[in-house]
Design a protein around this motif. Sequence first.
Motif, mmCIF file in Angstrom:
data_model
loop_
_atom_site.group_PDB
_atom_site.id
_atom_site.type_symbol
_atom_site.label_atom_id
_atom_site.label_comp_id
_atom_site.label_asym_id
_atom_site.label_seq_id
_atom_site.Cartn_x
_atom_site.Cartn_y
_atom_site.Cartn_z
ATOM 1 N N VAL A 164 0.886 -1.260 -0.103
ATOM 2 C CA VAL A 164 0.036 0.020 -0.035
ATOM 3 C C VAL A 164 0.854 1.324 -0.070
ATOM 4 O O VAL A 164 0.650 2.181 -0.756
ATOM 5 C CB VAL A 164 -1.025 0.082 1.229
ATOM 6 N N GLY A 165 1.895 1.225 0.971
ATOM 7 C CA GLY A 165 2.709 2.275 0.902
ATOM 8 C C GLY A 165 3.464 2.767 2.284
ATOM 9 O O GLY A 165 3.071 1.954 3.365
ATOM 10 N N ARG A 166 3.924 3.567 2.308
ATOM 11 C CA ARG A 166 4.792 4.236 3.600
ATOM 12 C C ARG A 166 3.574 4.464 4.686
ATOM 13 O O ARG A 166 2.687 5.263 4.222
ATOM 14 C CB ARG A 166 5.724 5.235 3.482
ATOM 15 N N GLU A 167 3.883 3.969 5.946
ATOM 16 C CA GLU A 167 2.930 4.369 7.074
ATOM 17 C C GLU A 167 3.642 5.046 8.267
ATOM 18 O O GLU A 167 4.412 4.626 8.623
ATOM 19 C CB GLU A 167 2.570 3.030 7.729
ATOM 20 N N THR A 168 2.837 6.269 8.217
ATOM 21 C CA THR A 168 3.386 7.427 9.245
ATOM 22 C C THR A 168 2.385 7.337 10.576
ATOM 23 O O THR A 168 2.227 8.419 11.269
ATOM 24 C CB THR A 168 3.901 8.546 8.703
ATOM 25 N N PHE A 169 1.272 6.578 10.489
ATOM 26 C CA PHE A 169 0.120 6.688 11.429
ATOM 27 C C PHE A 169 -0.255 8.153 11.489
ATOM 28 O O PHE A 169 -0.406 8.623 12.570
ATOM 29 C CB PHE A 169 0.710 6.232 12.810
ATOM 30 N N GLY A 170 -0.690 8.468 10.235
ATOM 31 C CA GLY A 170 -1.260 9.936 10.208
ATOM 32 C C GLY A 170 -0.390 11.136 10.605
ATOM 33 O O GLY A 170 -0.851 12.260 10.928
ATOM 34 N N GLY A 171 0.708 10.704 10.264
ATOM 35 C CA GLY A 171 1.633 11.818 10.274
ATOM 36 C C GLY A 171 2.202 12.074 11.947
ATOM 37 O O GLY A 171 3.263 12.934 12.032
ATOM 38 N N SER A 172 1.798 11.341 12.848
ATOM 39 C CA SER A 172 2.115 11.461 13.952
ATOM 40 C C SER A 172 3.589 10.858 14.330
ATOM 41 O O SER A 172 4.162 10.904 15.517
ATOM 42 C CB SER A 172 1.025 10.672 14.959
ATOM 43 N N ASP A 184 0.642 -5.506 23.532
ATOM 44 C CA ASP A 184 0.094 -5.797 25.074
ATOM 45 C C ASP A 184 -1.428 -6.696 24.818
ATOM 46 O O ASP A 184 -2.148 -6.023 24.618
ATOM 47 C CB ASP A 184 0.059 -4.604 25.966
ATOM 48 N N PRO A 185 -1.183 -7.867 25.330
ATOM 49 C CA PRO A 185 -2.447 -8.659 25.106
ATOM 50 C C PRO A 185 -3.529 -8.308 26.003
ATOM 51 O O PRO A 185 -4.673 -8.531 25.665
ATOM 52 C CB PRO A 185 -2.297 -10.229 25.182
ATOM 53 N N ARG A 186 -3.192 -7.718 26.996
ATOM 54 C CA ARG A 186 -4.107 -7.148 28.134
ATOM 55 C C ARG A 186 -4.886 -5.960 27.478
ATOM 56 O O ARG A 186 -6.202 -5.801 27.804
ATOM 57 C CB ARG A 186 -3.528 -6.748 29.501
ATOM 58 N N THR A 187 -4.174 -4.876 26.991
ATOM 59 C CA THR A 187 -4.819 -3.674 26.596
ATOM 60 C C THR A 187 -4.959 -3.510 25.225
ATOM 61 O O THR A 187 -5.691 -2.769 24.725
ATOM 62 C CB THR A 187 -3.811 -2.578 27.219
ATOM 63 N N GLY A 188 -4.258 -4.341 24.556
ATOM 64 C CA GLY A 188 -4.077 -4.222 23.020
ATOM 65 C C GLY A 188 -3.245 -2.876 22.446
ATOM 66 O O GLY A 188 -3.510 -2.814 21.341
ATOM 67 N N GLU A 189 -2.868 -2.382 23.350
ATOM 68 C CA GLU A 189 -1.933 -1.303 22.956
ATOM 69 C C GLU A 189 -0.522 -1.764 22.282
ATOM 70 O O GLU A 189 -0.226 -2.962 22.580
ATOM 71 C CB GLU A 189 -1.446 -0.478 24.175
ATOM 72 N N MET A 190 0.142 -1.298 21.274
ATOM 73 C CA MET A 190 1.281 -1.724 20.775
ATOM 74 C C MET A 190 2.246 -0.507 21.159
ATOM 75 O O MET A 190 1.964 0.667 20.747
ATOM 76 C CB MET A 190 1.193 -1.653 19.279
ATOM 77 N N GLY A 211 -5.013 1.777 16.405
ATOM 78 C CA GLY A 211 -3.955 1.893 15.532
ATOM 79 C C GLY A 211 -3.682 3.524 15.710
ATOM 80 O O GLY A 211 -2.703 3.971 15.168
ATOM 81 N N GLY A 212 -4.512 4.248 16.335
ATOM 82 C CA GLY A 212 -4.161 5.833 16.411
ATOM 83 C C GLY A 212 -3.175 5.907 17.699
ATOM 84 O O GLY A 212 -2.637 4.954 18.539
ATOM 85 N N THR A 213 -2.260 7.128 17.521
ATOM 86 C CA THR A 213 -1.243 7.246 18.604
ATOM 87 C C THR A 213 -1.797 7.860 19.912
ATOM 88 O O THR A 213 -2.533 8.843 19.888
ATOM 89 C CB THR A 213 -0.334 8.273 17.923
ATOM 90 N N ARG A 214 -1.586 6.909 20.932
ATOM 91 C CA ARG A 214 -2.083 7.095 22.046
ATOM 92 C C ARG A 214 -1.083 8.039 23.116
ATOM 93 O O ARG A 214 -1.548 8.783 23.858
ATOM 94 C CB ARG A 214 -2.380 5.815 22.995
ATOM 95 N N ARG A 215 0.179 7.771 22.725
ATOM 96 C CA ARG A 215 1.255 8.499 23.380
ATOM 97 C C ARG A 215 2.251 9.085 22.420
ATOM 98 O O ARG A 215 2.771 8.174 21.637
ATOM 99 C CB ARG A 215 1.981 7.613 24.612
ATOM 100 N N ALA A 216 2.278 10.131 22.401
ATOM 101 C CA ALA A 216 3.332 10.735 21.258
ATOM 102 C C ALA A 216 4.763 10.330 21.627
ATOM 103 O O ALA A 216 4.977 10.359 22.930
ATOM 104 C CB ALA A 216 3.024 12.252 21.242
ATOM 105 N N PRO A 217 5.672 10.490 20.602
ATOM 106 C CA PRO A 217 6.940 9.970 21.015
ATOM 107 C C PRO A 217 7.547 10.931 22.089
ATOM 108 O O PRO A 217 7.432 12.233 22.071
ATOM 109 C CB PRO A 217 7.653 10.358 19.607
ATOM 110 N N ALA A 218 8.020 10.200 23.016
ATOM 111 C CA ALA A 218 8.768 10.954 24.121
ATOM 112 C C ALA A 218 10.197 10.450 24.360
ATOM 113 O O ALA A 218 10.317 9.325 23.894
ATOM 114 C CB ALA A 218 8.019 10.463 25.567
ATOM 115 N N ALA A 219 11.198 11.492 24.645
ATOM 116 C CA ALA A 219 12.422 11.250 24.566
ATOM 117 C C ALA A 219 12.705 10.391 25.741
ATOM 118 O O ALA A 219 12.098 10.492 26.889
ATOM 119 C CB ALA A 219 13.355 12.482 24.551
ATOM 120 N N VAL A 220 13.722 9.499 25.616
ATOM 121 C CA VAL A 220 14.276 8.560 26.639
ATOM 122 C C VAL A 220 15.516 9.190 27.275
ATOM 123 O O VAL A 220 16.361 9.640 26.661
ATOM 124 C CB VAL A 220 14.612 7.096 26.353
#
Length: 479
Positions: A164-172, A184-190, A211-220
């Motif tokens: 289909v093409g490159r995936e950026t999750f709606g630019g997020s 996570d099989p308990r929450t369904g989060e990736m 598939g929506g971004t629940r937590r935006a990229p955070a620096a470690v």
Amino acid sequence: MTATVPGAPPPVDAAHDPHLSGTFEPVIDEIDAGDLEVTGELPPEMDGMYVRNGPNPRFTPLGSYIFPLEGDGMVHGMWVSGGKARYANRFVHTPMLDAEIAAGRALWGGLMTGYTPGAAEVGPSLAGTMKDLPDINVVRHGGKLLALAESAPPYALTPELATVGRETFGGSLPAGICAHPKVDPRTGEMVVFCYGLEAPHLTWSVLGPDGGTRRAPAAVAGVDQPVMIHDMALTERFVVLVLGPMYFDVAAAMRGGSLLAWRPGDGTRVALIPRDGGPVRWAHTEAFWSWHSANAYDAPDGGVVLDYVEWSRPGGLSPDTGPVVGGIARAEIDPVSGTIRRRFLTDPHGMEFPRVDDRRIGQQHGVVALGTKTQRVALANGEFDAVLWLDTATEQTVTWDAGDLSVGEPCFVPRPGGSTDDGDTAHGWWVTFATDRTDRSSWFVVFAAADPGAGPVARVRIPVRVPLGLHGAWLPTEE
């Protein structure tokens, strides 16, 4: 020899590269084959698709080729239903691969060469770009099937494996995600991470079940230089990242040296990143390298248990000489003191691609399955002639000797409606692709999880050779 333009590096000697010949030799044709020959009996309850990704250069690489970090992606699918099987394979068609197909030759140099084609060869939009390499893993999440790269945007595929093409999750997530996200099989989060050459050098983020971004990229915090991290693990409380002392050294590469630098004097650090967003906890030990984790879970005493494959150093990616020791290991990590206790769970004689029942990700698991070597014949890195199952409760192992077959990563297939109460030892099956080193025939093999050492309960003959590759997933039929 493949023709190149002036200034481009010459093609590598594919015939003498173990990862471009033999059981790894790339295939070119994309095929579909149904009603495949079955020896034994495919479990009638098995209903879904096993799909596996792996490096498969369409044209002979230019200048260098570093397995497993580069090569065009090719996904291989085995659909199983009603005791029957069909097969298909497809390239992951990136703009770079399509430009090379149009030219009839390789245009980009290997990762260690730094060569990129100019506008006269590929047009202004691709000139000077690095090649997309979604060739490592595959995952289905949020209704999308994704071919995964090494800390770069994945590529979305159709259920029939067309690109289909490159995936950026709606630019997020424009920088991309890792090659080994964990669901996570308990929450369904990736949960995903991404490393980069520029600050912030390491981030993590979370995608919701949709598939929506629940937590935006955070620096470690605490990562002040570019470091390579291939895999991760997950517990109910933490994201677990192993940071071996393998750094990107762009300055050395520009001087003609290696892009990757192994600095064992720094030791290895493990980051425990609280999933609630709290401050990262660091633990430190002497240097080791890990490509892959099996699983992690929170211990009753507040610590974290991580099962993973430990190597004394990263093999061909480091300039050190001498033997490389690797085996399945356990690390007990104390997030308060920052200490790590490590030990091997088996004789470390060379093994990789550890997997558990994915329904146990982040929780205490029973069995770890992985490819291993009998030591009977010389095999390339990433090639195995046996499958080993380790019961982590008893630390007993069962091995199936594959004989002349070279086997890939094992993958667990749960029995539909089966309980996870008994872990991954009593329900379901293990599957993998295998290729015969003598006649180059390829097979899809199925083991009963209750007694895998008895050998395959079914072997499906694939009418074309399936090159050895990397990682895959079982995707049950969606209702």
